[in-house]
Design a protein around this motif. Structure first.
Motif, short mmCIF file in Angstrom:
data_model
loop_
_atom_site.label_atom_id
_atom_site.label_comp_id
_atom_site.label_asym_id
_atom_site.label_seq_id
_atom_site.Cartn_x
_atom_site.Cartn_y
_atom_site.Cartn_z
N HIS A 68 7.85 -2.18 -19.43
CA HIS A 68 6.54 -1.53 -19.52
C HIS A 68 5.61 -2.08 -18.47
CE1 HIS A 68 7.26 0.34 -23.52
NE2 HIS A 68 8.13 -0.64 -23.61
N ALA A 69 4.73 -1.20 -17.96
CA ALA A 69 3.68 -1.62 -17.04
C ALA A 69 2.40 -0.90 -17.44
CB ALA A 69 4.05 -1.28 -15.60
N GLU A 70 1.32 -1.67 -17.61
CA GLU A 70 0.03 -1.09 -17.95
C GLU A 70 -0.72 -0.81 -16.65
OE1 GLU A 70 -2.98 -1.99 -21.52
OE2 GLU A 70 -2.92 -3.57 -20.01
N VAL A 71 -1.31 0.39 -16.57
CA VAL A 71 -1.99 0.79 -15.34
C VAL A 71 -3.26 1.57 -15.67
CG1 VAL A 71 -0.66 2.94 -15.08
CG2 VAL A 71 -1.60 1.85 -13.06
N ALA A 72 -4.28 1.40 -14.82
CA ALA A 72 -5.51 2.17 -14.95
C ALA A 72 -5.27 3.57 -14.40
CB ALA A 72 -6.64 1.48 -14.19
N ALA A 73 -5.75 4.59 -15.15
CA ALA A 73 -5.44 5.97 -14.76
C ALA A 73 -6.53 6.94 -15.18
CB ALA A 73 -4.12 6.40 -15.39
N TRP A 74 -6.49 8.11 -14.58
CA TRP A 74 -7.26 9.27 -15.00
C TRP A 74 -6.25 10.27 -15.55
CZ3 TRP A 74 -12.09 10.92 -15.73
CH2 TRP A 74 -12.29 12.29 -15.87
N VAL B 123 -0.92 -0.20 -8.30
CA VAL B 123 -0.63 -1.56 -8.77
C VAL B 123 -0.94 -1.63 -10.26
CG1 VAL B 123 -1.26 -4.00 -8.51
CG2 VAL B 123 -1.23 -2.50 -6.51
N ALA B 124 -0.04 -2.22 -11.03
CA ALA B 124 -0.25 -2.39 -12.46
C ALA B 124 -1.37 -3.39 -12.72
CB ALA B 124 1.05 -2.86 -13.12
N VAL B 125 -1.86 -3.42 -13.94
CA VAL B 125 -2.94 -4.33 -14.31
C VAL B 125 -2.58 -5.78 -14.04
CG1 VAL B 125 -4.29 -5.17 -16.29
CG2 VAL B 125 -3.87 -2.73 -16.03
N ASP B 126 -1.30 -6.14 -14.19
CA ASP B 126 -0.88 -7.52 -13.95
C ASP B 126 -0.68 -7.85 -12.47
OD1 ASP B 126 1.54 -6.34 -13.27
OD2 ASP B 126 2.68 -7.25 -14.90
N GLY B 127 -0.94 -6.88 -11.57
CA GLY B 127 -0.86 -7.12 -10.14
C GLY B 127 0.46 -6.77 -9.49
#
Length: 112
Positions: free
Chosen positions: A30-36, A63-67
């Motif tokens: 899993h990767a958390e990412v900021a999105a619209w 880039v994912a939230v963790d960089g």
């Protein structure tokens, strides 16, 4: 402005009884990412079932939230709140003169 946090899930892989590599969702990453998130179309399929079909556009950081660099491909799933989406095709990168600025990714959801 990317106000939503979404979870991009990639399946792991395992070998089936015939020696083929197949997706293993029990070993996913899993990767958390900021999105619209934006719904583009919605439809109903009432031919022998009651299905709700939506096509969405996700615009997200590369880039994912963790960089870590984000990778998205057609076998990925995207989770946002109670919704789970399938990725349709490869992501469309949008560039600045020097680098990838964001990705535009088509998504699909089917309920029922």
């Amino acid at each position: 402005m990317l106000p939503h946090l979404v979870d991009v899930e990639h399946p792991g892989s395992t070998t089936d009884r015939y020696g083929n590599s197949v997706a293993d969702w029990s070993a996913s990453t899993h990767a958390e990412v900021a999105a619209w998130m934006q719904q583009n179309t919605g439809a109903e399929d009432a031919d022998q079932r009651e299905a709700l079909i939506g096509e969405w556009l996700m615009i997200c950081n590369p880039v994912a939230v963790d960089g870590t660099p984000l990778t998205v491909h057609g076998s990925a799933r995207v989770h946002w709140g109670e919704l789970t989406f399938e990725v349709i095709g490869p992501p469309g990168p949008a560039y600045t003169p020097d680098e990838v600025h964001h990705y535009e990714i088509r998504l699909k959801t089917v309920e029922g």
